[in-house]
Design an enzyme around this catalytic site. Structure first.
Site, PDB file in Angstrom:
ATOM      1  N   ARG A  65     145.366  37.612 -31.705  1.00 44.30           N
ATOM      2  CA  ARG A  65     143.709  37.778 -31.731  1.00 44.30           C
ATOM      3  C   ARG A  65     143.187  38.889 -32.492  1.00 44.30           C
ATOM      4  O   ARG A  65     143.995  39.464 -32.640  1.00 44.30           O
ATOM      5  CB  ARG A  65     143.035  38.245 -30.363  1.00 44.30           C
ATOM      6  N   GLU A 120     135.235  37.438 -32.970  1.00 47.43           N
ATOM      7  CA  GLU A 120     135.123  35.706 -33.208  1.00 47.43           C
ATOM      8  C   GLU A 120     132.981  35.205 -32.973  1.00 47.43           C
ATOM      9  O   GLU A 120     132.441  35.968 -31.740  1.00 47.43           O
ATOM     10  CB  GLU A 120     136.076  34.485 -32.942  1.00 47.43           C
ATOM     11  N   HIS A 131     140.999  31.003 -37.828  1.00 47.45           N
ATOM     12  CA  HIS A 131     141.553  31.156 -36.473  1.00 47.45           C
ATOM     13  C   HIS A 131     142.111  29.253 -36.538  1.00 47.45           C
ATOM     14  O   HIS A 131     141.674  28.935 -35.597  1.00 47.45           O
ATOM     15  CB  HIS A 131     140.814  31.219 -35.072  1.00 47.45           C
TER      16      HIS A 131
END
Length: 332
Positions: free
Chosen positions: A240, A269, A296
């Site tokens: 992450r 994000e 991602h």
């Protein structure tokens, strides 16, 4: 049973055969709507929520849904779901642990190879008509094979183990760290050795992050840990974005403390043009050549989604029948 989807409708429909589901079930497609009032208006009486792995499911929404029995993450992550509120109302929170392990492990190894082989910069050089210049430069500078690298995996869960398996095929030396070390038989099976985090940072040529995003791991890779990394080493992050402090990463790259970074994830994000890392790369060509970015997509393979939706619909059926689902991540 009524289900509210807080994710991309096209994806749900692509990987779901609705003919195999009960004709009595009702579906509400909320997309990426975040306004609690609007969500309640659309599906406040829903029995289940399916949420994108990075979509927030806040306390206010959970508390206002009287029929809610299960909240299912579409992916492995579930940091956006308020677990305490779900616990209080005895609502299951489930994820898709392990479903994306092969896909994300492939992404991690791909990023290692792309960084080592200057893949993005090399592509651009050829387009610019500078193929011979690039070839001459890197033949003198030297390109290292992945198999020559000592790789440290921080976070040895399903994805970390799968990454280690792939790295073994290249001939890498692999070390790992996790809260509870593997058994001796597992270490032998995966051909890995345990190291403290400090020793991984100090000794490994490549450090690959596979840790969850939570309060404990927020900006895990900070100034102090970057300073500990082996000079000229490489950081890979397919976990992450929040586990890396962007400012510290940029400073480590600019100073030469680390040589490069391969990032499938970047915080916050969704990543916008004003992201500090994106802006820095646009303004500094030398820095841009040290970073490989991906949007991602490590876990977004067809095979992963087939597994994910198989688990999701199985769990919804279990809850509808009064049974206990699998992959529960809270304490309902």
């Amino acid at each position: 049973m009524k289900i509210m989807f807080m994710t991309l409708r096209d994806r749900v429909e692509r990987f779901t055969d609705f003919s195999n589901l009960s004709k009595d079930w009702e579906y509400v497609f909320a997309g990426y709507e975040k306004d609690t009032a609007k969500l309640l208006e659309m599906g406040g009486d829903a029995d289940a929520i399916l949420a994108d792995a990075i979509t927030p499911v806040p306390k206010e929404l959970i508390e206002a849904m009287p029929n809610l029995k299960i909240i299912h993450s579409e992916g492995v992550g579930y940091e956006g779901i308020n677990l305490a509120a779900a616990d209080e109302k005895h609502i299951y929170v489930c994820n898709n642990r392990g479903a994306n392990k092969t896909a994300v492990a492939e992404q991690a190894v791909m990023l290692m190879l792309m960084v080592l082989r200057h893949a993005v910069t090399g592509h651009n050089r050829v387009l610019e008509g500078r193929q011979i210049e690039a070839k001459a430069s890197w033949s003198m500078e030297g390109i290292s094979e992945l198999g020559s690298m000592h790789v440290g995996i921080i976070g040895m869960g399903d994805i970390g183990i799968e990454t280690a398996k792939l790295l073994n095929a290249f001939g890498c030396r692999v070390s790992y760290n996790k809260r509870y070390p593997l058994s001796p038989s597992q270490e032998k099976e995966y051909n890995v050795t345990y190291m403290s985090v400090d020793d991984i940072l100090k000794n490994c040529d490549i450090v690959s992050l596979h840790i969850p995003s939570n309060k404990e791991t927020f900006e895990y890779m900070n100034e102090e840990r970057f300073a500990m990394m082996k000079k000229g080493s490489i950081l890979i992050n397919t976990a992450r974005g929040e586990v890396v402090k962007n400012e510290a990463l940029l400073e480590a790259l600019k100073s030469g403390q680390i040589a490069a970074a391969g990032l499938d994830v970047l915080a916050p994000e969704p990543v916008k043009e004003d992201n500090i890392v994106v802006k820095a790369m646009k303004n500094d060509g030398e820095l841009a050549e040290k970073i490989v970015l991906a949007p991602h997509i490590g876990g977004l393979t067809v095979q992963t989604f087939d597994k994910i939706y198989g688990t999701i619909w199985s769990n919804f059926k279990k809850v509808c029948a009064g049974e206990t689902p699998v992959n529960i991540v809270n304490h309902p």
